[in-house]
Enzyme design. Structure first.
Site, mmCIF file in Angstrom:
data_model
loop_
_atom_site.group_PDB
_atom_site.id
_atom_site.type_symbol
_atom_site.label_atom_id
_atom_site.label_comp_id
_atom_site.label_asym_id
_atom_site.label_seq_id
_atom_site.Cartn_x
_atom_site.Cartn_y
_atom_site.Cartn_z
ATOM 1 N N PRO A 22 24.071 -17.789 -5.818
ATOM 2 C CA PRO A 22 23.552 -16.346 -5.969
ATOM 3 C C PRO A 22 23.468 -16.059 -7.457
ATOM 4 O O PRO A 22 24.174 -16.485 -8.560
ATOM 5 C CB PRO A 22 25.007 -15.543 -5.375
ATOM 6 C CG PRO A 22 26.152 -16.737 -5.777
ATOM 7 C CD PRO A 22 25.465 -17.959 -5.492
ATOM 8 N N MET A 23 22.089 -15.606 -7.703
ATOM 9 C CA MET A 23 21.872 -15.100 -9.459
ATOM 10 C C MET A 23 21.415 -13.684 -9.141
ATOM 11 O O MET A 23 20.266 -13.284 -8.554
ATOM 12 C CB MET A 23 20.594 -16.092 -9.548
ATOM 13 C CG MET A 23 21.138 -17.430 -10.031
ATOM 14 S SD MET A 23 19.762 -18.588 -10.268
ATOM 15 C CE MET A 23 19.238 -19.031 -8.612
ATOM 16 N N CYS A 105 31.663 -14.552 -12.054
ATOM 17 C CA CYS A 105 30.924 -13.761 -13.272
ATOM 18 C C CYS A 105 31.493 -13.191 -14.398
ATOM 19 O O CYS A 105 32.368 -12.533 -14.267
ATOM 20 C CB CYS A 105 30.039 -12.622 -12.566
ATOM 21 S SG CYS A 105 28.771 -11.764 -13.339
ATOM 22 N N LYS A 144 33.768 -17.784 -4.882
ATOM 23 C CA LYS A 144 33.316 -18.486 -5.784
ATOM 24 C C LYS A 144 33.832 -18.080 -7.057
ATOM 25 O O LYS A 144 34.182 -17.007 -7.566
ATOM 26 C CB LYS A 144 31.866 -18.245 -6.153
ATOM 27 C CG LYS A 144 30.988 -19.160 -7.165
ATOM 28 C CD LYS A 144 29.433 -18.856 -6.719
ATOM 29 C CE LYS A 144 28.662 -19.777 -7.642
ATOM 30 N NZ LYS A 144 28.871 -19.699 -9.019
ATOM 31 N N HIS A 176 32.515 -23.269 -10.252
ATOM 32 C CA HIS A 176 31.478 -23.530 -11.265
ATOM 33 C C HIS A 176 32.366 -24.188 -12.401
ATOM 34 O O HIS A 176 33.493 -23.953 -12.667
ATOM 35 C CB HIS A 176 31.144 -22.333 -11.800
ATOM 36 C CG HIS A 176 30.176 -22.355 -13.038
ATOM 37 N ND1 HIS A 176 29.038 -21.551 -13.123
ATOM 38 C CD2 HIS A 176 30.256 -22.988 -14.244
ATOM 39 C CE1 HIS A 176 28.338 -21.747 -14.327
ATOM 40 N NE2 HIS A 176 29.118 -22.794 -14.756
ATOM 41 N N ASN A 216 29.444 -26.444 -8.670
ATOM 42 C CA ASN A 216 28.224 -25.645 -9.242
ATOM 43 C C ASN A 216 28.429 -25.715 -10.888
ATOM 44 O O ASN A 216 29.324 -25.810 -11.300
ATOM 45 C CB ASN A 216 28.394 -24.100 -9.020
ATOM 46 C CG ASN A 216 27.234 -23.296 -9.534
ATOM 47 O OD1 ASN A 216 27.877 -22.169 -9.999
ATOM 48 N ND2 ASN A 216 26.275 -23.421 -9.644
#
Length: 340
Positions: A22-23, A105, A144, A176, A216
């Protein structure tokens, strides 16, 4: 690898072998439609959408997707369990295959809303959110995250965070392999400056098995991704897949054993022109589609003119789907009927 039927997408559990991250501002529904032309089986993600935007805003607009995008996961941002549950219920009704909670994020705007990576400091709250989301859907609820934030010990804190997620019933983790430094680094710097630690994620996956754990961060080639599958249940690519989308054309064969015919640039461009023409009938500007296509001709003769047509000409008044076929014509002069 055992070959799979290419007539339908693979089960979600298998699709996680390769996913597109997802970006924000990038993986919108037009981008995902493009990526689906290149890979039938990869798991696609929406850009992060806040639970507040869905519950209190235009839910149909935020949740809209084309059925061809499946399997597609919705990524939510938020920290209010009741609001996340309400958003999850709407996502369930919309037909998403998976609902993912963003705990990775690092942007200031996200922190100010008390969601994203800052929530790694509040695993009990994240667990409450996961339980609330799971209570309203039978679709997988996943998280995530990063390997840690700021001065956290990535061994102790990540294990504790993961254990609490498992106890809450999380269905899978996407990790990540970098810390997020919420103090002192920008979101862009957080994508490159904190060192990658793949081995830490490998240890986590071994510890949590059989819970699926995907990795990720910093994976730029399919060769690197394949090497990670020795250790992980799946890999997630972000910017590499966005800027060089044609690499996705190899994914079904290399990661899913699907004996697919080669995906050609001509077929992709024709499909996107047809899509842009359909979307125009609903008021979508063609440049909203073409902005995701700039990397399709990377390395080919005429790629510079290809990008110029898709980025400049597509923004001109009256531009329509014909610019997509004109861009393709700039690469290898195909014989194609240019339709408006």
């Amino acid at each position: 690898m055992q070959q799979t039927d290419t007539g339908a997408p693979v089960p979600l559990e298998l699709a996680r072998r390769f996913s597109v991250a997802p970006m924000m501002d990038w993986t919108d529904r037009h981008c995902r439609f493009l990526h689906r032309q290149l890979s039938r089986h990869a798991l696609l993600f929406t850009e992060m959408v806040t639970s507040a935007a869905i519950v209190h805003g235009d839910a149909p607009r935020h949740l809209r997707f084309d059925p061809v995008e499946q399997p597609v996961a919705l990524q939510l941002g938020g920290s209010d369990p009741a609001e996340l549950a309400a958003a999850t219920r709407l996502a369930h009704d919309a037909g998403y295959a998976e609902i993912n909670l963003n705990v990775g994020c690092p942007s200031d705007r996200v922190q100010s809303g008390r969601f994203g990576a800052c929530l790694m400091a509040e695993p009990d709250l994240v667990a409450e959110c996961v339980r609330a989301m799971r209570d309203v859907t039978d679709r997988p609820v996943t998280v995530k995250c990063r390997i840690g934030i700021d001065d956290q010990d990535t061994e102790e804190s990540l294990d504790r965070f993961a254990d609490i997620m498992v106890a809450a019933g999380v269905d899978a983790l996407y990790v990540h392999a970098r810390k997020a430094w919420l103090k002192g680094l920008s979101p862009k710097e957080n994508r490159t400056i904190p060192p990658l630690d793949y081995e830490r994620v490998h240890r986590l996956r071994t510890r949590l098995a059989p819970l699926p754990v995907m990795i990720n961060g910093g994976i730029e080639t399919l060769e690197t991704a394949e090497a990670e599958l020795v250790h992980m249940d799946g890999v997630m690519l972000g910017r590499a897949a966005y800027h060089n989308p044609m690499l996705l054309a190899e994914v079904d064969n290399r990661f899913f054993g699907a004996p697919t015919a080669p995906v050609t640039l001509e077929a992709v461009m024709q499909a996107m022109a047809d899509y842009a023409r359909r979307e125009a009938a609903n008021g979508t500007r063609v440049n909203n589609v073409t902005r995701h296509m700039l990397g399709l001709a990377n390395g080919l003769p005429g790629a510079r003119q290809f990008r110029q047509i898709l980025s400049v000409d597509a923004c001109k008044p009256g531009a329509d789907a014909s610019v997509i076929l004109r861009a393709f014509a700039a690469v290898d002069r195909p014989v194609l009927a240019v339709a408006s």
